[in-house]
Design a protein around this motif. Sequence first.
Motif, PDB file in Angstrom:
ATOM      1  N   ALA A 133      10.838 -31.822 -24.653  1.00 27.92           N
ATOM      2  CA  ALA A 133      11.215 -30.713 -23.783  1.00 27.92           C
ATOM      3  C   ALA A 133      10.242 -29.565 -23.999  1.00 27.92           C
ATOM      4  O   ALA A 133       9.992 -29.160 -25.140  1.00 27.92           O
ATOM      5  N   GLU A 134       9.688 -29.054 -22.914  1.00 26.81           N
ATOM      6  CA  GLU A 134       8.764 -27.929 -22.974  1.00 26.81           C
ATOM      7  C   GLU A 134       9.354 -26.762 -22.189  1.00 26.81           C
ATOM      8  O   GLU A 134       9.783 -26.944 -21.041  1.00 26.81           O
ATOM      9  N   VAL A 135       9.386 -25.610 -22.802  1.00 28.40           N
ATOM     10  CA  VAL A 135       9.923 -24.416 -22.148  1.00 28.40           C
ATOM     11  C   VAL A 135       8.850 -23.333 -22.157  1.00 28.40           C
ATOM     12  O   VAL A 135       8.312 -22.979 -23.214  1.00 28.40           O
ATOM     13  N   ARG A 136       8.540 -22.837 -20.991  1.00 27.83           N
ATOM     14  CA  ARG A 136       7.630 -21.700 -20.845  1.00 27.83           C
ATOM     15  C   ARG A 136       8.473 -20.509 -20.418  1.00 27.83           C
ATOM     16  O   ARG A 136       8.952 -20.456 -19.283  1.00 27.83           O
ATOM     17  N   ARG A 137       8.662 -19.592 -21.341  1.00 28.35           N
ATOM     18  CA  ARG A 137       9.593 -18.498 -21.108  1.00 28.35           C
ATOM     19  C   ARG A 137       9.122 -17.248 -21.842  1.00 28.35           C
ATOM     20  O   ARG A 137       8.716 -17.330 -23.005  1.00 28.35           O
ATOM     21  N   LYS A 138       9.160 -16.138 -21.141  1.00 28.16           N
ATOM     22  CA  LYS A 138       8.791 -14.839 -21.721  1.00 28.16           C
ATOM     23  C   LYS A 138       7.409 -14.882 -22.368  1.00 28.16           C
ATOM     24  O   LYS A 138       7.197 -14.337 -23.452  1.00 28.16           O
ATOM     25  N   GLY A 139       6.471 -15.566 -21.708  1.00 30.00           N
ATOM     26  CA  GLY A 139       5.091 -15.574 -22.163  1.00 30.00           C
ATOM     27  C   GLY A 139       4.769 -16.522 -23.290  1.00 30.00           C
ATOM     28  O   GLY A 139       3.643 -16.527 -23.801  1.00 30.00           O
ATOM     29  N   VAL A 140       5.735 -17.358 -23.709  1.00 30.84           N
ATOM     30  CA  VAL A 140       5.508 -18.284 -24.816  1.00 30.84           C
ATOM     31  C   VAL A 140       5.830 -19.714 -24.375  1.00 30.84           C
ATOM     32  O   VAL A 140       6.827 -19.956 -23.695  1.00 30.84           O
ATOM     33  N   HIS A 141       4.973 -20.635 -24.771  1.00 30.80           N
ATOM     34  CA  HIS A 141       5.160 -22.059 -24.493  1.00 30.80           C
ATOM     35  C   HIS A 141       5.704 -22.724 -25.755  1.00 30.80           C
ATOM     36  O   HIS A 141       5.035 -22.748 -26.791  1.00 30.80           O
ATOM     37  N   ARG A 142       6.933 -23.256 -25.685  1.00 35.16           N
ATOM     38  CA  ARG A 142       7.551 -23.910 -26.841  1.00 35.16           C
ATOM     39  C   ARG A 142       7.876 -25.365 -26.526  1.00 35.16           C
ATOM     40  O   ARG A 142       8.197 -25.706 -25.392  1.00 35.16           O
ATOM     41  N   VAL A 143       7.781 -26.207 -27.563  1.00 30.15           N
ATOM     42  CA  VAL A 143       8.000 -27.640 -27.419  1.00 30.15           C
ATOM     43  C   VAL A 143       9.039 -28.100 -28.440  1.00 30.15           C
ATOM     44  O   VAL A 143       9.003 -27.682 -29.601  1.00 30.15           O
ATOM     45  N   GLN A 144       9.941 -28.959 -27.999  1.00 25.22           N
ATOM     46  CA  GLN A 144      10.923 -29.547 -28.907  1.00 25.22           C
ATOM     47  C   GLN A 144      11.003 -31.045 -28.645  1.00 25.22           C
ATOM     48  O   GLN A 144      11.009 -31.484 -27.499  1.00 25.22           O
ATOM     49  N   LYS A 145      11.075 -31.833 -29.729  1.00 35.24           N
ATOM     50  CA  LYS A 145      11.059 -33.284 -29.600  1.00 35.24           C
ATOM     51  C   LYS A 145      12.372 -33.910 -30.071  1.00 35.24           C
ATOM     52  O   LYS A 145      13.014 -33.423 -31.007  1.00 35.24           O
ATOM     53  N   TYR A 146      12.716 -35.018 -29.389  1.00 34.57           N
ATOM     54  CA  TYR A 146      13.939 -35.753 -29.679  1.00 34.57           C
ATOM     55  C   TYR A 146      13.633 -37.249 -29.719  1.00 34.57           C
ATOM     56  O   TYR A 146      12.619 -37.706 -29.187  1.00 34.57           O
ATOM     57  N   ALA A 147      14.519 -38.013 -30.323  1.00 35.89           N
ATOM     58  CA  ALA A 147      14.409 -39.472 -30.319  1.00 35.89           C
ATOM     59  C   ALA A 147      15.811 -40.068 -30.328  1.00 35.89           C
ATOM     60  O   ALA A 147      16.616 -39.765 -31.210  1.00 35.89           O
ATOM     61  N   ARG A 148      16.123 -40.846 -29.282  1.00 30.33           N
ATOM     62  CA  ARG A 148      17.426 -41.523 -29.180  1.00 30.33           C
ATOM     63  C   ARG A 148      18.595 -40.549 -29.345  1.00 30.33           C
ATOM     64  O   ARG A 148      19.575 -40.841 -30.022  1.00 30.33           O
ATOM     65  N   GLY A 149      18.457 -39.389 -28.758  1.00 34.64           N
ATOM     66  CA  GLY A 149      19.517 -38.399 -28.763  1.00 34.64           C
ATOM     67  C   GLY A 149      19.554 -37.483 -29.959  1.00 34.64           C
ATOM     68  O   GLY A 149      20.389 -36.578 -30.032  1.00 34.64           O
ATOM     69  N   ILE A 150      18.659 -37.675 -30.909  1.00 33.23           N
ATOM     70  CA  ILE A 150      18.660 -36.891 -32.136  1.00 33.23           C
ATOM     71  C   ILE A 150      17.503 -35.887 -32.111  1.00 33.23           C
ATOM     72  O   ILE A 150      16.373 -36.233 -31.759  1.00 33.23           O
ATOM     73  N   THR A 151      17.794 -34.654 -32.494  1.00 36.03           N
ATOM     74  CA  THR A 151      16.765 -33.617 -32.548  1.00 36.03           C
ATOM     75  C   THR A 151      15.817 -33.871 -33.704  1.00 36.03           C
ATOM     76  O   THR A 151      16.251 -34.019 -34.846  1.00 36.03           O
ATOM     77  N   LEU A 152      14.527 -33.928 -33.414  1.00 40.07           N
ATOM     78  CA  LEU A 152      13.533 -34.163 -34.453  1.00 40.07           C
ATOM     79  C   LEU A 152      12.897 -32.879 -34.962  1.00 40.07           C
ATOM     80  O   LEU A 152      12.582 -32.757 -36.152  1.00 40.07           O
ATOM     81  N   THR A 153      12.694 -31.936 -34.071  1.00 46.10           N
ATOM     82  CA  THR A 153      12.010 -30.694 -34.450  1.00 46.10           C
ATOM     83  C   THR A 153      12.707 -29.503 -33.807  1.00 46.10           C
ATOM     84  O   THR A 153      13.352 -29.634 -32.759  1.00 46.10           O
ATOM     85  N   PRO A 154      12.582 -28.321 -34.390  1.00 47.22           N
ATOM     86  CA  PRO A 154      13.048 -27.112 -33.709  1.00 47.22           C
ATOM     87  C   PRO A 154      12.057 -26.752 -32.606  1.00 47.22           C
ATOM     88  O   PRO A 154      10.942 -27.296 -32.566  1.00 47.22           O
ATOM     89  N   PRO A 155      12.426 -25.857 -31.692  1.00 48.88           N
ATOM     90  CA  PRO A 155      11.449 -25.402 -30.694  1.00 48.88           C
ATOM     91  C   PRO A 155      10.240 -24.783 -31.395  1.00 48.88           C
ATOM     92  O   PRO A 155      10.378 -23.830 -32.153  1.00 48.88           O
ATOM     93  N   THR A 156       9.075 -25.360 -31.155  1.00 51.62           N
ATOM     94  CA  THR A 156       7.852 -24.943 -31.852  1.00 51.62           C
ATOM     95  C   THR A 156       6.877 -24.319 -30.871  1.00 51.62           C
ATOM     96  O   THR A 156       6.638 -24.861 -29.788  1.00 51.62           O
TER      97      THR A 156
END
Length: 263
Positions: A133-156
């Motif tokens: 999932a990639e979110v571009r919001r308020k001037g910042v591009h953040r990425v968060q990754k998942y696998a099989r429904g489980i969160t792998l990383t925080p929004p980075t």
Amino acid sequence: MSDAANPYDTGHSQVLEGWEAVRKRPGMYIGSTSQRGLHQMVFDIVGRAVNEVLAGRASTVDVTLTPDGGVRVADDGPGVPLEATKDTGGPTLETLLTHMHPGAEPGGRHAVATSLFGVGPRVTNALSSRLTAEVRRKGVHRVQKYARGITLTPPTSAGPATRSGTTITFWPDTDIFETAEFSFAVLAERLQELAFLNRRLDISLTDERPRPGPGRHGTGSRTGARDFVAFLDTQAGAPVHPDIIGFQQEDPRIAGTLEVALR
């Protein structure tokens, strides 16, 4: 048959929650594990993006079949918030993709229902081998990754963003589905229907998968019923008259707008 011969008590009950329930019984959430269910995963992600357009927060939705077998759905809305929600205490993005809840999602005249049971992106995440999932919001591009429904990383943080929007890319779990091959024709037909039914929607479908010949590209319209009549005419042959008559009328009795087009 006596209870002694076939005992049944609380020890025989199995409680499945969240992503575990979806992966155990995927057909209950997307209809099947055939290609039909595979396409439903796309519609669950597309529905969220389309609702951003209908709510006036976005103008376009782009769906892409990627070369490595994934699907990317992007919109140009404000981006899913990353702040904690009052319901779960977790980030809004993570809640959207992992938190299961009973019942239908909030609806209204500016919402389109594409999910079978109102669970939406959460099901797609649970049935994907990986999702980004990639979110571009308020001037910042953040990425968060998942696998099989489980969160792998925080929004980075992935650097600055010159525009806003949300992009979700997923790869179906081949351990669950009978096939991982998406049909461009089936997806194009459904997205075109969405464009006909929602005149403000500008939606596109691009096929980047390796195959003979150029990649395929389809775009939905913003003119609603008028384009639908024109489309029907192309299927029926030469039109009787070149002009299409169309109008729309706001009606409080239906809390919505009636749209009519004819030739």
